[in-house]
Design an enzyme around this catalytic site. Structure first.
Site, PDB file in Angstrom:
ATOM      1  N   ARG A   1      27.659 -51.561  16.036  1.00  0.00           N
ATOM      2  CA  ARG A   1      28.100 -51.720  17.422  1.00  0.00           C
ATOM      3  C   ARG A   1      27.634 -53.041  18.003  1.00  0.00           C
ATOM      4  O   ARG A   1      26.554 -53.519  17.714  1.00  0.00           O
ATOM      5  CB  ARG A   1      27.500 -50.606  18.286  1.00  0.00           C
ATOM      6  CG  ARG A   1      28.236 -49.311  18.212  1.00  0.00           C
ATOM      7  CD  ARG A   1      27.400 -48.199  18.829  1.00  0.00           C
ATOM      8  NE  ARG A   1      27.405 -48.271  20.284  1.00  0.00           N
ATOM      9  CZ  ARG A   1      26.589 -47.574  21.056  1.00  0.00           C
ATOM     10  NH1 ARG A   1      25.690 -46.781  20.529  1.00  0.00           N
ATOM     11  NH2 ARG A   1      26.672 -47.666  22.363  1.00  0.00           N
TER      12      ARG A   1
ATOM     13  N   HIS B   1      26.829 -36.427  17.648  1.00  0.00           N
ATOM     14  CA  HIS B   1      25.977 -37.614  17.524  1.00  0.00           C
ATOM     15  C   HIS B   1      26.518 -38.781  18.339  1.00  0.00           C
ATOM     16  O   HIS B   1      26.477 -39.922  17.914  1.00  0.00           O
ATOM     17  CB  HIS B   1      25.834 -37.998  16.037  1.00  0.00           C
ATOM     18  CG  HIS B   1      24.912 -39.157  15.780  1.00  0.00           C
ATOM     19  ND1 HIS B   1      23.597 -39.162  16.193  1.00  0.00           N
ATOM     20  CD2 HIS B   1      25.116 -40.340  15.149  1.00  0.00           C
ATOM     21  CE1 HIS B   1      23.042 -40.321  15.832  1.00  0.00           C
ATOM     22  NE2 HIS B   1      23.942 -41.046  15.196  1.00  0.00           N
TER      23      HIS B   1
END
Length: 312
Positions: free
Chosen positions: A81, A177
Site C-alpha cells: 500500500r 483483515h
C-alpha cells in the site's frame, strides 16, 4: 518440516525469512521464492546465520523447485500500500499474483498448509480457495488468511494503555483483515476492563493501524516488519502443531460453518491436519455484537469479489 516463503525478496518476505531462519526447529528446511533475481542472494545472506535450518533461494517465473515437498507455504508476494490507498486498491494487482502462485502450490504440494499474507486478505483467501477447489485439492482445514498482525497490534495497544507487559495480554480478533471487518474482542481480555470510550478508541486504532504505518512511512512502504513478525508467529505455531504439539491456538481467517460469512477469522485449535477445531467466538459485548452485525455486508462483498475473480 519444510516451509516455503513466496514473495521472499519483499519487505515482509525478508523479515519473515530472517525470523524463520532464527526460530524454526533444528533440522527444518526453509525455501525462499520470489520473481526478483536477488532471491538466491537473500538465501545466501541468511545461510550465514548459525542455526540448524537449511535454506535455499529460487527466482524466476517458476516456483515449483521452491515448493517441492513443502509442508507449509506462506505467501506474501504482491504490491504494498501507498498513502491514499486502502487494501482493496491492491486487489487488481495482487489477485492475479495470488491466483498464479496458488495454482503452482496446487500442482506441486497440494497437501501443504497455506498461509495467505498478501492483501486484501478478505479477498485473496477466497481466490486461493476457488483455485484449489478447481484443481480438486481444496482442504478448508489447510488454508489460512494470516490476521495475526491484528492480534499483535491489539496486544501492544492494550498493554500500553493499561500498563501491562505486552507478553501477558492476548486479545482475540475476529471477522476479517481490513477496516471495519477487524473486530478485537476487548471484552474477553482477562483482568482488564475498559470504559466505553476506550473500547471505541482502541477498536478504531486497531482497525486503522495499517494506515498509521503507511502514512508514517510517507510513501516509503507499508507495515513490513511487524507483519513479518506476525507471519512468523503464525507460521511457527503451525509448524509446532503439525509436529504434534498439543493446545496450539491462533486466530486466523478460514472457511468455517458459514454462520457469519463463508470465511471468518476466529480462534482455531491447530493440529496435525491444520485446523483441528474452530473455537467459539464466545459471548460478545453489545458494542462487539453491533460491530459484528455491521461488518458482515462488507466482508461478504470482499469474499464474493474473490470468488468471482476465479470463476468469471
Amino acid at each position: 518440516m519444510k516451509v516455503a516463503v513466496l514473495g521472499a525478496a519483499g519487505g515482509i518476505g525478508q523479515a519473515l525469512a530472517l525470523l524463520l531462519k532464527t526460530q524454526l526447529p533444528s533440522g527444518s528446511e526453509l525455501s525462499l521464492y520470489d520473481i526478483a533475481p536477488v532471491t538466491p542472494g537473500v538465501a545466501v545472506d541468511l545461510s550465514h546465520i548459525p542455526t540448524a535450518v537449511k535454506i535455499k533461494g529460487f527466482s524466476g517465473e517458476d516456483a515449483t523447485p521452491a515448493l517441492e515437498g513443502a509442508d507449509v507455504v506462506l505467501i506474501s508476494a504482491g504490491v504494498a500500500r501507498k498513502p491514499g490507498m486502502d487494501r482493496s486498491d491492491l486487489f487488481n494487482v495482487n489477485a492475479g499474483i495470488v491466483k498464479n502462485l496458488v495454482q503452482q502450490v496446487a500442482k506441486t504440494c497440494p497437501k501443504a498448509c497455506i498461509g495467505i499474507i498478501t492483501n486484501p486478505v478478505n479477498t485473496t483467501v477466497a481466490i486461493a480457495a476457488e483455485v484449489l477447489k478447481k484443481a480438486g485439492v481444496y482442504d478448508k482445514n489447510k488454508l489460512f488468511g494470516v490476521t495475526t498482525l491484528d492480534i499483535i497490534r491489539s496486544n501492544t495497544f492494550v498493554a500500553e494503555l493499561k500498563g501491562k507487559q505486552p507478553g501477558e495480554v492476548e486479545v482475540p480478533v475476529i471477522g476479517g483483515h481490513s477496516g471495519v471487518t477487524i473486530l478485537p474482542l476487548l471484552s474477553q481480555v482477562p483482568g482488564v476492563s475498559f470504559t466505553e470510550q476506550e473500547v471505541a478508541d482502541l477498536t478504531k486504532r486497531i482497525q486503522n493501524a495499517g494506515t498509521e504505518v503507511v502514512e508514517a512511512k510517507a510513501g516509503g512502504g507499508s507495515a513490513t516488519l511487524s507483519m513479518g513478525q506476525a507471519a512468523a508467529r503464525f507460521g511457527l505455531s503451525l509448524v509446532r502443531a503439525l509436529q504434534g504439539e498439543q493446545g496450539v491456538v491462533e486466530c486466523a481467517y478460514v472457511e468455517g460453518d458459514g454462520q457469519y460469512a463463508r470465511f471468518f477469522s476466529q480462534p482455531l485449535l491447530l493440529g496435525k491436519n491444520g485446523v483441528e477445531e474452530r473455537k467459539s467466538i464466545g459471548t460478545l459485548s453489545a458494542f462487539e455484537q453491533s460491530a459484528l452485525e455491521g461488518m458482515l455486508d462488507t466482508l461478504k462483498k470482499d469474499i464474493a469479489l474473490g470468488e468471482e475473480f476465479v470463476n468469471k
